[in-house]
Design an enzyme around this catalytic site. Structure first.
Site, PDB file in Angstrom:
ATOM      1  N   ARG A  99      49.401 -18.711 -14.529  1.00 50.62           N
ATOM      2  CA  ARG A  99      49.107 -18.461 -15.947  1.00 50.62           C
ATOM      3  C   ARG A  99      48.157 -17.273 -16.106  1.00 50.62           C
ATOM      4  O   ARG A  99      48.073 -16.670 -17.168  1.00 50.62           O
ATOM      5  CB  ARG A  99      48.433 -19.696 -16.573  1.00 50.62           C
TER       6      ARG A  99
ATOM      7  N   ARG B 256      44.944  -7.785 -12.849  1.00 49.20           N
ATOM      8  CA  ARG B 256      45.225  -6.455 -13.415  1.00 49.20           C
ATOM      9  C   ARG B 256      44.556  -5.367 -12.591  1.00 49.20           C
ATOM     10  O   ARG B 256      43.393  -5.501 -12.210  1.00 49.20           O
ATOM     11  CB  ARG B 256      44.706  -6.368 -14.850  1.00 49.20           C
TER      12      ARG B 256
ATOM     13  N   ARG C  42      43.856 -35.107 -17.978  1.00 48.42           N
ATOM     14  CA  ARG C  42      42.440 -34.812 -17.901  1.00 48.42           C
ATOM     15  C   ARG C  42      41.893 -34.897 -19.318  1.00 48.42           C
ATOM     16  O   ARG C  42      42.569 -34.503 -20.290  1.00 48.42           O
ATOM     17  CB  ARG C  42      42.190 -33.396 -17.370  1.00 48.42           C
TER      18      ARG C  42
ATOM     19  N   ARG D   7      32.731 -24.586 -18.391  1.00 53.10           N
ATOM     20  CA  ARG D   7      32.476 -23.375 -19.181  1.00 53.10           C
ATOM     21  C   ARG D   7      31.567 -23.712 -20.361  1.00 53.10           C
ATOM     22  O   ARG D   7      31.409 -24.891 -20.716  1.00 53.10           O
ATOM     23  CB  ARG D   7      33.778 -22.742 -19.673  1.00 53.10           C
TER      24      ARG D   7
ATOM     25  N   GLU E 199      31.258 -27.752 -21.500  1.00 51.07           N
ATOM     26  CA  GLU E 199      32.535 -28.468 -21.352  1.00 51.07           C
ATOM     27  C   GLU E 199      32.635 -29.094 -19.957  1.00 51.07           C
ATOM     28  O   GLU E 199      32.469 -28.402 -18.951  1.00 51.07           O
ATOM     29  CB  GLU E 199      33.659 -27.443 -21.574  1.00 51.07           C
TER      30      GLU E 199
ATOM     31  N   TYR F 227      51.734 -29.034 -21.325  1.00 51.76           N
ATOM     32  CA  TYR F 227      50.690 -28.187 -21.880  1.00 51.76           C
ATOM     33  C   TYR F 227      51.362 -27.152 -22.774  1.00 51.76           C
ATOM     34  O   TYR F 227      52.217 -26.393 -22.309  1.00 51.76           O
ATOM     35  CB  TYR F 227      49.861 -27.477 -20.792  1.00 51.76           C
TER      36      TYR F 227
ATOM     37  N   ASP G 234      50.623 -24.091 -25.693  1.00 46.76           N
ATOM     38  CA  ASP G 234      49.754 -23.303 -26.560  1.00 46.76           C
ATOM     39  C   ASP G 234      50.217 -23.481 -28.011  1.00 46.76           C
ATOM     40  O   ASP G 234      51.359 -23.893 -28.265  1.00 46.76           O
ATOM     41  CB  ASP G 234      49.826 -21.819 -26.165  1.00 46.76           C
TER      42      ASP G 234
HETATM   43  P1  FAD Z   1      47.844 -32.580 -31.272  1.00 48.38           P
HETATM   44  O1  FAD Z   1      47.041 -31.463 -31.800  1.00 48.38           O
HETATM   45  O2  FAD Z   1      47.287 -33.377 -30.149  1.00 48.38           O
HETATM   46  O3  FAD Z   1      48.173 -33.562 -32.477  1.00 48.38           O
HETATM   47  C1  FAD Z   1      48.711 -34.854 -32.298  1.00 48.38           C
HETATM   48  C2  FAD Z   1      48.101 -35.763 -33.340  1.00 48.38           C
HETATM   49  O4  FAD Z   1      48.793 -37.018 -33.315  1.00 48.38           O
HETATM   50  C3  FAD Z   1      46.638 -36.094 -33.104  1.00 48.38           C
HETATM   51  O5  FAD Z   1      45.863 -35.694 -34.220  1.00 48.38           O
HETATM   52  C4  FAD Z   1      46.609 -37.609 -32.923  1.00 48.38           C
HETATM   53  O6  FAD Z   1      45.475 -38.217 -33.529  1.00 48.38           O
HETATM   54  C5  FAD Z   1      47.880 -38.040 -33.649  1.00 48.38           C
HETATM   55  N1  FAD Z   1      48.462 -39.305 -33.177  1.00 48.38           N
HETATM   56  C6  FAD Z   1      48.832 -39.644 -31.907  1.00 48.38           C
HETATM   57  N2  FAD Z   1      49.379 -40.886 -31.893  1.00 48.38           N
HETATM   58  C7  FAD Z   1      49.364 -41.344 -33.180  1.00 48.38           C
HETATM   59  C8  FAD Z   1      49.810 -42.548 -33.802  1.00 48.38           C
HETATM   60  N3  FAD Z   1      50.426 -43.526 -33.128  1.00 48.38           N
HETATM   61  N4  FAD Z   1      49.629 -42.676 -35.144  1.00 48.38           N
HETATM   62  C9  FAD Z   1      49.031 -41.690 -35.877  1.00 48.38           C
HETATM   63  N5  FAD Z   1      48.598 -40.522 -35.317  1.00 48.38           N
HETATM   64  C10 FAD Z   1      48.777 -40.351 -33.998  1.00 48.38           C
HETATM   65  N6  FAD Z   1      46.359 -23.326 -27.617  1.00 48.38           N
HETATM   66  C11 FAD Z   1      46.283 -21.999 -27.904  1.00 48.38           C
HETATM   67  O7  FAD Z   1      47.262 -21.440 -28.388  1.00 48.38           O
HETATM   68  N7  FAD Z   1      45.130 -21.285 -27.695  1.00 48.38           N
HETATM   69  C12 FAD Z   1      44.012 -21.856 -27.176  1.00 48.38           C
HETATM   70  O8  FAD Z   1      42.989 -21.193 -26.988  1.00 48.38           O
HETATM   71  C13 FAD Z   1      44.067 -23.248 -26.854  1.00 48.38           C
HETATM   72  N8  FAD Z   1      42.986 -23.856 -26.347  1.00 48.38           N
HETATM   73  C14 FAD Z   1      43.070 -25.166 -25.992  1.00 48.38           C
HETATM   74  C15 FAD Z   1      41.937 -25.740 -25.437  1.00 48.38           C
HETATM   75  C16 FAD Z   1      41.977 -27.063 -25.035  1.00 48.38           C
HETATM   76  C17 FAD Z   1      40.742 -27.681 -24.447  1.00 48.38           C
HETATM   77  C18 FAD Z   1      43.187 -27.792 -25.158  1.00 48.38           C
HETATM   78  C19 FAD Z   1      43.292 -29.186 -24.634  1.00 48.38           C
HETATM   79  C20 FAD Z   1      44.300 -27.234 -25.762  1.00 48.38           C
HETATM   80  C21 FAD Z   1      44.257 -25.910 -26.185  1.00 48.38           C
HETATM   81  N9  FAD Z   1      45.349 -25.300 -26.798  1.00 48.38           N
HETATM   82  C22 FAD Z   1      45.284 -23.959 -27.101  1.00 48.38           C
HETATM   83  C23 FAD Z   1      46.582 -26.057 -27.107  1.00 48.38           C
HETATM   84  C24 FAD Z   1      46.587 -26.714 -28.527  1.00 48.38           C
HETATM   85  O9  FAD Z   1      45.532 -27.624 -28.608  1.00 48.38           O
HETATM   86  C25 FAD Z   1      47.963 -27.385 -28.735  1.00 48.38           C
HETATM   87  O10 FAD Z   1      48.970 -26.407 -28.748  1.00 48.38           O
HETATM   88  C26 FAD Z   1      48.090 -28.180 -30.041  1.00 48.38           C
HETATM   89  O11 FAD Z   1      46.997 -29.025 -30.263  1.00 48.38           O
HETATM   90  C27 FAD Z   1      49.356 -29.016 -30.014  1.00 48.38           C
HETATM   91  O12 FAD Z   1      49.561 -29.616 -31.281  1.00 48.38           O
HETATM   92  P2  FAD Z   1      50.289 -31.019 -31.416  1.00 48.38           P
HETATM   93  O13 FAD Z   1      50.467 -31.243 -32.859  1.00 48.38           O
HETATM   94  O14 FAD Z   1      51.494 -31.083 -30.540  1.00 48.38           O
HETATM   95  O15 FAD Z   1      49.261 -32.074 -30.782  1.00 48.38           O
HETATM   96  N1  UDP Z   2      40.801 -21.007 -13.439  1.00 47.17           N
HETATM   97  C1  UDP Z   2      39.809 -20.903 -12.487  1.00 47.17           C
HETATM   98  N2  UDP Z   2      38.677 -20.194 -12.786  1.00 47.17           N
HETATM   99  C2  UDP Z   2      38.468 -19.639 -13.997  1.00 47.17           C
HETATM  100  C3  UDP Z   2      39.485 -19.743 -14.968  1.00 47.17           C
HETATM  101  C4  UDP Z   2      40.641 -20.429 -14.661  1.00 47.17           C
HETATM  102  O1  UDP Z   2      39.934 -21.433 -11.399  1.00 47.17           O
HETATM  103  O2  UDP Z   2      37.395 -19.053 -14.216  1.00 47.17           O
HETATM  104  C5  UDP Z   2      42.031 -21.766 -13.077  1.00 47.17           C
HETATM  105  C6  UDP Z   2      41.969 -23.221 -13.595  1.00 47.17           C
HETATM  106  O3  UDP Z   2      42.575 -24.046 -12.622  1.00 47.17           O
HETATM  107  C7  UDP Z   2      42.794 -23.172 -14.858  1.00 47.17           C
HETATM  108  C8  UDP Z   2      43.863 -22.131 -14.474  1.00 47.17           C
HETATM  109  O4  UDP Z   2      43.153 -21.154 -13.678  1.00 47.17           O
HETATM  110  O5  UDP Z   2      43.363 -24.421 -15.175  1.00 47.17           O
HETATM  111  C9  UDP Z   2      44.548 -21.443 -15.625  1.00 47.17           C
HETATM  112  O6  UDP Z   2      43.584 -20.792 -16.446  1.00 47.17           O
HETATM  113  P1  UDP Z   2      43.622 -20.939 -18.021  1.00 47.17           P
HETATM  114  O7  UDP Z   2      42.607 -20.056 -18.607  1.00 47.17           O
HETATM  115  O8  UDP Z   2      45.032 -20.851 -18.467  1.00 47.17           O
HETATM  116  O9  UDP Z   2      43.021 -22.393 -18.138  1.00 47.17           O
HETATM  117  P2  UDP Z   2      43.302 -23.668 -19.012  1.00 47.17           P
HETATM  118  O10 UDP Z   2      44.148 -23.266 -20.184  1.00 47.17           O
HETATM  119  O11 UDP Z   2      43.951 -24.594 -18.037  1.00 47.17           O
HETATM  120  O12 UDP Z   2      41.916 -24.100 -19.407  1.00 47.17           O
END
Ligand code: FAD
Ligand code: UDP
Length: 383
Positions: A172, A176, A248, A278, A299, A347, A349
């Site tokens: 992922r 560069r 996780r 982080r 985090e 996973y 985005d």
């Molecule tokens: P969710 O946002 O999880 O929504 C699902 C919803 O369903 C929840 O609100 C939950 O409460 C509800 N639900 C579940 N079961 C039930 C039930 N039985 N009844 C009623 N409600 C229910 N994407 C990016 O593009 N850029 C980023 O920088 C980025 N950073 C991220 C960082 C983290 C730490 C994580 C974990 C994800 C990140 N993502 C990022 C991904 C992003 O969070 C997801 O793409 C997005 O949340 C997916 O939307 P969703 O609707 O599928 O799921």
């Molecule tokens: N990663 C790492 N060191 C860093 C940043 C990322 O080892 O400083 C690894 C980590 O395992 C992470 C993966 O690279 O899950 C992909 O990075 P990304 O930024 O996509 O992380 P995520 O979306 O999983 O938080």
């Protein structure tokens, strides 16, 4: 008129609801949480006024022009480029690995061609087909960069040694051979001026949509509807009959400080003996705003237990074989489509989530609103 339930008010549920409501459907949207936007929820911290990403930092980026134009109907997107810094053994570098990282780390002044040749010379060329995260790192960046930036961070993030994880996780991240330190290679990147929750509220603000917050949708209620779009966890829907899929979860420890805490939105901590992975400083995600105080999130990653919020699907071999069993159960269900990151255990985005949700809505409408049955999945969760 068909009765439709949408479970989850994250981007998956909200986009489907918005598209079907525009086509004159009456919908009920349920979310267990007291707010919309799922894990993308953002809210202003009452003490500092800073826009906080409650479930961790979210940066919008995409190369899909349709999705970029779609989200910009709901809010103005402000220019934002994610530039991550990483601390390892008392020194600060730029990530993803780029020419500055390589030159500073090794004390060199390589040009792009020299840096590429150098990494090839320190990479383990005996690994011809890297399968694990560790092999991928040793092959393409060599032992020193692997141990500095990836080994400790990845062990903390995933709770296991990088030799147990697939190479796909590291793929992922780019390497560069120029000074481009933009974390993403997408064509478009930005931050919604009013936050993600504002966008989702706008998507759901339609007379055809009835929103039930703080309401968990139970499987027994599915029979009351002609069709259910479910974006909750697939294993929960089946009462964990095939066991729990591995996730996780994250703990965020919030602190408020004066001024500027770290000078950047995201700082990664790559040493294994630092317990957090982080630190995010939220006001730097809105660089067009100014605030005297600041909110940071440390985090921490750990295995997701029964009452925790699932964040990252682990998707190791064991999880994938359980997922296969859940897919078979799902395919035997009628009048339900599993969507989103939890419904398909991938996973995703935000831009992929939105693109897939638009496709689900289009497929439903093309089937004359469900007179022909909708499939249980519109994507392959194992793909
Ligand atoms: P969710 O946002 O999880 O929504 C699902 C919803 O369903 C929840 O609100 C939950 O409460 C509800 N639900 C579940 N079961 C039930 C039930 N039985 N009844 C009623 N409600 C229910 N994407 C990016 O593009 N850029 C980023 O920088 C980025 N950073 C991220 C960082 C983290 C730490 C994580 C974990 C994800 C990140 N993502 C990022 C991904 C992003 O969070 C997801 O793409 C997005 O949340 C997916 O939307 P969703 O609707 O599928 O799921
Ligand atoms: N990663 C790492 N060191 C860093 C940043 C990322 O080892 O400083 C690894 C980590 O395992 C992470 C993966 O690279 O899950 C992909 O990075 P990304 O930024 O996509 O992380 P995520 O979306 O999983 O938080």
């Amino acid at each position: 008129m068909k009765k439709i339930a949408i479970v989850g008010a994250g981007f998956s549920g909200a986009v489907i609801a918005h598209e079907l409501a525009k086509a004159d459907y009456q919908l009920e949207v349920f979310d267990s949480r007291p707010h919309v936007a799922g894990n993308c929820h953002s809210q202003r911290d009452p003490e500092t006024g800073v826009m906080v990403h409650t479930y961790g930092p979210h940066i919008f980026h995409t190369s899909n022009e349709k999705v970029w134009n779609y989200v910009r109907q709901f809010d103005e997107f402000m220019p934002y480029t994610n530039r991550v810094k990483a601390i390892t053994k008392g020194r600060v570098f730029s990530l993803p690995v780029n020419l500055l990282t390589i030159n500073q780390f090794f004390g060199k002044t390589f040009n792009p061609r020299e840096a590429e040749a150098f990494l090839a010379s320190i990479g383990d060329q005996s690994i011809s087909d890297p399968k694990t995260f560790e092999e991928q790192a040793l092959r393409f960046v060599g032992k020193d960069l692997y141990e500095a930036f990836f080994k400790g961070y990845t062990t903390k993030q995933w709770g296991m040694h990088p030799s147990e994880l697939p190479a796909s996780i590291l793929k992922r991240l780019p390497v560069r051979f120029n000074y481009d330190d933009n974390y993403y290679a997408s064509n478009f990147q930005g931050m919604p001026k009013n936050g993600y929750t504002f966008i989702v509220e706008k998507m759901l603000d339609h007379p055809g949509i009835q929103l039930h917050l703080g309401t968990t949708f139970e499987r027994e209620s599915a029979g009351d509807y002609d069709h259910v779009f479910y974006s909750g966890p697939i294993d929960t829907w089946f009462g964990y009959s095939q066991g729990r899929l591995g996730y996780r979860t994250l703990d965020f420890k919030s602190e408020t400080h004066d001024g500027d805490y770290q000078g950047n939105a995201v700082l990664n901590y790559c040493d294994e003996d630092v317990p957090w992975t982080r630190i995010s400083e939220h006001k730097h995600f809105s660089p067009w705003e100014s605030h005297e105080k600041t909110v940071i999130f440390k985090e921490y990653s750990r295995f997701c237990e029964e009452n925790d919020i699932p964040y990252y699907p682990i998707r190791l071999v064991k999880d994938k074989s359980q997922l296969k069993e859940y897919i078979e159960l799902a395919q035997a269900e009628r009048n339900i489509t599993f969507v989103g990151r939890l419904g398909t255990y991938r996973y995703l985005d935000m831009h992929i989530t939105i693109a897939e949700a638009l496709d689900v809505a289009e497929q439903f409408l093309a089937r004359a609103g469900g007179s022909e049955p909708m499939p249980s999945f519109t994507v392959n969760p194992l793909g």
